[in-house]
Design a protein around this motif. Structure first.
Motif, short mmCIF file in Angstrom:
data_model
loop_
_atom_site.label_atom_id
_atom_site.label_comp_id
_atom_site.label_asym_id
_atom_site.label_seq_id
_atom_site.Cartn_x
_atom_site.Cartn_y
_atom_site.Cartn_z
N ALA A 53 -42.23 -5.89 -13.29
CA ALA A 53 -42.15 -7.22 -13.87
C ALA A 53 -42.60 -7.21 -15.34
N LEU A 54 -42.13 -8.19 -16.10
CA LEU A 54 -42.64 -8.43 -17.44
C LEU A 54 -43.76 -9.45 -17.32
N VAL A 55 -44.92 -9.14 -17.90
CA VAL A 55 -46.13 -9.92 -17.61
C VAL A 55 -46.69 -10.55 -18.89
N LEU A 56 -47.02 -11.83 -18.78
CA LEU A 56 -47.83 -12.49 -19.81
C LEU A 56 -49.26 -12.47 -19.31
N GLU A 57 -50.08 -11.59 -19.89
CA GLU A 57 -51.47 -11.45 -19.46
C GLU A 57 -52.33 -12.52 -20.12
N ILE A 58 -53.03 -13.31 -19.30
CA ILE A 58 -53.89 -14.39 -19.78
C ILE A 58 -55.33 -13.98 -19.57
N GLY A 59 -56.09 -13.95 -20.64
CA GLY A 59 -57.50 -13.54 -20.56
C GLY A 59 -58.31 -14.49 -19.70
N PRO A 60 -59.44 -14.01 -19.17
CA PRO A 60 -60.25 -14.83 -18.26
C PRO A 60 -60.77 -16.12 -18.89
N ASN A 61 -60.96 -16.12 -20.21
CA ASN A 61 -61.47 -17.32 -20.87
C ASN A 61 -60.42 -18.02 -21.72
N ASP A 62 -59.16 -17.58 -21.61
CA ASP A 62 -58.08 -18.15 -22.41
C ASP A 62 -57.41 -19.30 -21.68
N GLU A 63 -56.96 -20.27 -22.45
CA GLU A 63 -56.15 -21.35 -21.90
C GLU A 63 -54.69 -20.90 -21.90
N PRO A 64 -53.95 -21.10 -20.81
CA PRO A 64 -52.55 -20.69 -20.78
C PRO A 64 -51.74 -21.48 -21.81
N ASP A 65 -50.83 -20.80 -22.47
CA ASP A 65 -50.04 -21.40 -23.54
C ASP A 65 -48.56 -21.36 -23.17
N VAL A 66 -47.94 -22.54 -23.05
CA VAL A 66 -46.54 -22.60 -22.66
C VAL A 66 -45.65 -21.90 -23.67
N TRP A 67 -46.05 -21.93 -24.94
CA TRP A 67 -45.20 -21.31 -25.97
C TRP A 67 -45.23 -19.80 -25.86
N ASP A 68 -46.35 -19.22 -25.47
CA ASP A 68 -46.39 -17.77 -25.27
C ASP A 68 -45.46 -17.36 -24.13
N LEU A 69 -45.49 -18.14 -23.04
CA LEU A 69 -44.63 -17.82 -21.92
C LEU A 69 -43.16 -18.03 -22.29
N LEU A 70 -42.87 -19.12 -22.99
CA LEU A 70 -41.50 -19.37 -23.42
C LEU A 70 -40.99 -18.24 -24.31
N ASN A 71 -41.84 -17.76 -25.21
CA ASN A 71 -41.44 -16.67 -26.10
C ASN A 71 -41.13 -15.41 -25.29
N LEU A 72 -41.92 -15.13 -24.26
CA LEU A 72 -41.65 -13.96 -23.43
C LEU A 72 -40.33 -14.12 -22.69
N ILE A 73 -40.08 -15.31 -22.14
CA ILE A 73 -38.83 -15.54 -21.40
C ILE A 73 -37.62 -15.34 -22.31
N THR A 74 -37.65 -15.97 -23.48
CA THR A 74 -36.49 -15.90 -24.37
C THR A 74 -36.32 -14.52 -24.99
N SER A 75 -37.43 -13.79 -25.18
CA SER A 75 -37.34 -12.48 -25.80
C SER A 75 -36.86 -11.39 -24.84
N THR A 76 -36.75 -11.72 -23.54
CA THR A 76 -36.27 -10.71 -22.59
C THR A 76 -34.82 -10.35 -22.84
N GLY A 77 -34.05 -11.27 -23.44
CA GLY A 77 -32.63 -11.02 -23.63
C GLY A 77 -31.86 -11.07 -22.33
N ALA A 78 -32.43 -11.68 -21.29
CA ALA A 78 -31.78 -11.75 -19.98
C ALA A 78 -31.15 -13.12 -19.77
N SER A 79 -29.97 -13.14 -19.18
CA SER A 79 -29.30 -14.41 -18.93
C SER A 79 -29.93 -15.15 -17.75
N HIS A 80 -30.54 -14.42 -16.80
CA HIS A 80 -31.19 -15.06 -15.66
C HIS A 80 -32.62 -14.54 -15.54
N VAL A 81 -33.58 -15.44 -15.49
CA VAL A 81 -34.99 -15.08 -15.42
C VAL A 81 -35.62 -15.77 -14.21
#
Length: 538
Positions: A335-363
């Motif tokens: 899997a492609l993983v967005l690692e979130i640190g134990p004290n970090d707040e999850p960021d939708v933009w980081d996840l969105l960037n990972l999804i779009t940067s995969t270059g995959a038509s289906h995620v």
């Protein structure tokens, strides 16, 4: 073969439809020439049905336990995720089926025939200026074919509907000169045939989806599904906080701005709006004056015409996860993983960037815990608006994401793969041991900060009063896993946190070998800080 359509058959129909549309997408994209060459009808139909399937997979069990209820969820998901004119029409087709079968547990032959008539009626109402020779014609013919069957056998009704649709599709070039000149049938109508042939596949309990209508048609490509070339933009948005009367007024306003106007609702307060126009601001402002528009999407046709595909691969799995150990585990599984640190707040933009940067038509997105489902949903919505097909399978624990990932098969059709992963996640029971961070009242009594809490499927089932030591953690783990295995199971997975004592995995393995000798056991160092140990039972 099936004698009636129950909720399981509806889910299977949605999955097979997605599979077959996926296989037929390029062929359908390439034959739409009414009234100008088009390149995304197949993609729009596929995106709409994927949104419908995702809504059904995510729905609570009680909302998808009966055929009528499952269709209602499917229709609402299709409306919310409708793409293009063809997607809007399909959403109304599903809404018609849902309305007719709303109170039906299992739909028989006569129920389905009646429902197809209502589906054709609502689909026709979705289009401001319906034309013969389009998907509406094909859908109407299918309903008429089903109604002509006097038999009470479900297979005969579904086969008659699909056959009538195929025959009507073959006649579309005789109804629209532009189709005859190009030597093609109507692309949207071909999509309707795909849906009906998929239903035949389900009723006959065949394993492979039907490829409904082979053709060697030329493939003129462009980026406009329908409408006049006078208008340069496609505007779509969802609308709520309005009334039927205001929605009718909005449709009339939009018809003065452009063409391909659709303003259709789900019968429960949500509307999808679609128009081709030149004045984007006026189209959106009209929505603001009518209600509350949201999920607004604007596409300029000139930007897409002739543009090469931006997708370099077909499918990937993306997982937002907390903890370095858990993230590393998911990576080893591909899997492609967005690692979130134990004290970090999850960021939708980081996840969105990972999804779009995969270059995959289906995620496919597997959020690593319950707190990450929200950002996964938002990131998926934004990625879909940008043209990707993204489905979120809700996972309340990393053990459920692991179970889903274990059955992932990139060689399988996307729809089948998503269903298998969702079923694996849902079938995995979850447990955990947590040290309470504050005083609280639980279902089984009060606890104090520092107590050890045992959870099974989200509910507190054990309280050990602190201070916490290694023996207490071992006892707690035994109690949680025993409770979970009381309902059966074949595999126990343990994710050990940073506070898990040395030897916990060995103690668990010995306990299971003694009490449940047929159960397999596997343990990993998860490295999570907020949970002593996570447990999964499959």
């Amino acid at each position: 073969m099936l004698q009636a359509l129950d909720a399981a058959a509806i889910r299977r129909w949605a999955a097979v439809s997605v599979q077959t549309l996926d296989a037929q997408r390029e062929a359908i994209d390439g034959i739409n020439v009414f009234p100008v060459p088009d390149g995304d009808t197949g993609s729009n139909l596929l995106g709409t049905m994927r949104a419908a399937l995702e809504a059904l997979l995510r729905a609570p069990v009680d909302e998808r336990s009966e055929a009528g209820a499952a269709l209602t969820v499917l229709a609402k998901g299709a409306l919310a995720g409708a793409r293009g004119n063809s997607g809007v029409i399909v959403s109304q087709m599903l809404r018609g089926l849902a309305e007719s079968l709303r109170d039906v547990d299992q739909a028989g032959a006569h129920d389905l025939a009646k429902a197809l008539v209502r589906a054709a009626e609502l689909a026709a109402e979705a289009v401001a200026e319906p034309r013969a020779g389009t998907m509406l014609t094909v859908l109407t013919a299918s309903a008429a074919g089903a109604r002509r069957v006097r038999s009470g056998v479900l297979r005969e009704v579904t086969t008659a509907a699909a056959r009538a649709a195929s025959e009507a599709l073959a006649l579309t070039p005789q109804q629209l000169d532009v189709l005859a000149e190009a030597g093609v049938v109507d692309a949207g109508g071909r999509g309707v045939v795909v849906l009906l042939e998929s239903l035949v596949t389900v009723v006959n309990e065949r394993d492979e989806p039907v490829v409904p209508y082979s053709t060697s048609q030329p493939s003129p490509l462009a980026a406009r599904e329908a409408g006049s070339t006078e208008f340069g933009y496609e505007v779509m948005y969802l609308l709520d906080s309005t009334t039927d009367q205001k929605a009718t007024g909005l449709r009339e306003t939009l018809m003065t701005l452009g063409d391909c106007v659709s303003v259709v609702g789900d019968g429960d307060g949500l509307w999808t709006v679609h128009v081709h126009c030149n004045d984007v601001g006026a189209a959106i402002e009209a929505g603001v004056e009518t209600g509350r528009p949201h999920r607004i999407m604007v596409a300029r046709f000139a930007d897409a015409e002739g543009a090469p595909s931006r997708f370099g691969r077909a499918r990937v799995v993306v997982i937002p996860a907390r903890g370095a150990g858990i993230a590393a585990l998911f990576r080893t599984e591909g899997a492609l993983v967005l690692e979130i640190g134990p004290n970090d707040e999850p960021d939708v933009w980081d996840l969105l960037n990972l999804i779009t940067s995969t270059g995959a038509s289906h995620v496919t997105v597997l959020p690593g815990d319950e707190g990450l489902i929200g950002i996964a949903d938002e990131a998926a919505t934004r990625a879909v608006a940008g043209g990707q097909d993204v489905i979120v399978i809700p996972c309340a624990s990393p053990v459920q994401a692991l179970a889903a990932l274990a059955v992932h098969d990139p060689a399988r059709r996307a729809g089948d793969d998503v269903v298998s992963m969702a079923e694996a996640a849902a079938a995995t029971r979850r447990g955990e041991l947590v040290v309470a961070s504050e005083d609280a009242i639980t279902w089984i009594g009060p606890c104090k900060a520092g107590d050890l809490l045992g959870f099974a499927d989200g509910d507190v089932m054990r309280i050990e009063h602190g201070p916490v030591d290694a023996s207490m953690i071992v006892r707690g783990a035994f109690a949680v896993v025993d409770r979970m295995l009381a309902a059966g199971g074949e595999l126990v997975t343990a994710l050990l946190g940073t506070d898990a004592p040395d030897g916990l995995a060995d103690e668990l393995e010995k306990h299971l070998r003694k009490e449940f000798p047929a159960v397999e056991f596997v343990a990993y160092r998860g490295g999570q800080r907020d949970t002593v140990v996570m447990l999964g039972v499959e």
